[in-house]
Design an enzyme around this catalytic site. Sequence first.
Site, PDB file in Angstrom:
ATOM      1  CG  HIS A  70      -1.916   0.736   1.051  1.00  0.00           C
ATOM      2  ND1 HIS A  70      -1.724   2.351   1.851  1.00  0.00           N
ATOM      3  CD2 HIS A  70      -2.866   1.610   0.731  1.00  0.00           C
ATOM      4  CE1 HIS A  70      -2.512   3.169   1.768  1.00  0.00           C
ATOM      5  NE2 HIS A  70      -3.697   2.454   1.236  1.00  0.00           N
ATOM      6  CB  CYS A  72      -0.085   6.417   0.851  1.00  0.00           C
ATOM      7  SG  CYS A  72      -1.527   6.270   2.163  1.00  0.00           S
ATOM      8  CG  HIS A 124     -10.205   9.846   3.705  1.00  0.00           C
ATOM      9  ND1 HIS A 124      -9.839   9.277   2.709  1.00  0.00           N
ATOM     10  CD2 HIS A 124      -9.691   9.459   4.737  1.00  0.00           C
ATOM     11  CE1 HIS A 124      -8.744   8.510   2.639  1.00  0.00           C
ATOM     12  NE2 HIS A 124      -8.361   8.282   4.186  1.00  0.00           N
TER      13      HIS A 124
END
Length: 188
Positions: A70, A72, A124
């Site tokens: 991962h 980001c 988010h």
Amino acid sequence: MGYSCITLAIKDEVEDHEKAGITVTRIDEAALREGLRLRKFEHAFHLDWANHSSRITNVGVQVMTQIHAHMCYSNFNIITHSIIDMDTDVITIENSHSDEKLLLVFHKGVKYGAEIDPGVYDIHLPRIPSTEEIADRINNMLAVLETNILWVNPDYGLKTRKYTEVKPARQNMVAVAKQLRTQLATDK
């Protein structure tokens, strides 16, 4: 060149996953870009160290075990060759804010050679993306990436969301993925 205890701990964790029959392990945040020193003359040393650390965590894994890294958000133009050198099976990136611009790095001029898992919706935000929205995003990704290297997942993790948001959002995402797989199979 010394490697951190965390590198060896992650290697142990990957091995424990394999012993438990887990064949997919995601290692979060290699921090290749975020960890770059401000002084450019230190960049090569940092990237080399990070890649060797990554390879130590992956050394000896079984052929059927997939390692996902991962990454980001990042400026992948600067670290693309280092990402390739990590020797992971799948790179997971947070893509929902970039309108597929991040993916262009892996499409133009660089032969990445592994699979890519760009997020198909932003976790988010406290909303449930519609199937149409997810389908549009995946189709935009397929305009940039080959079908055989694309994974479909939400951006990052889901710890910031309530179950009442996660469940229907994931259901929509899975429904779209199944629909597009069927469509792509019949288009061949």
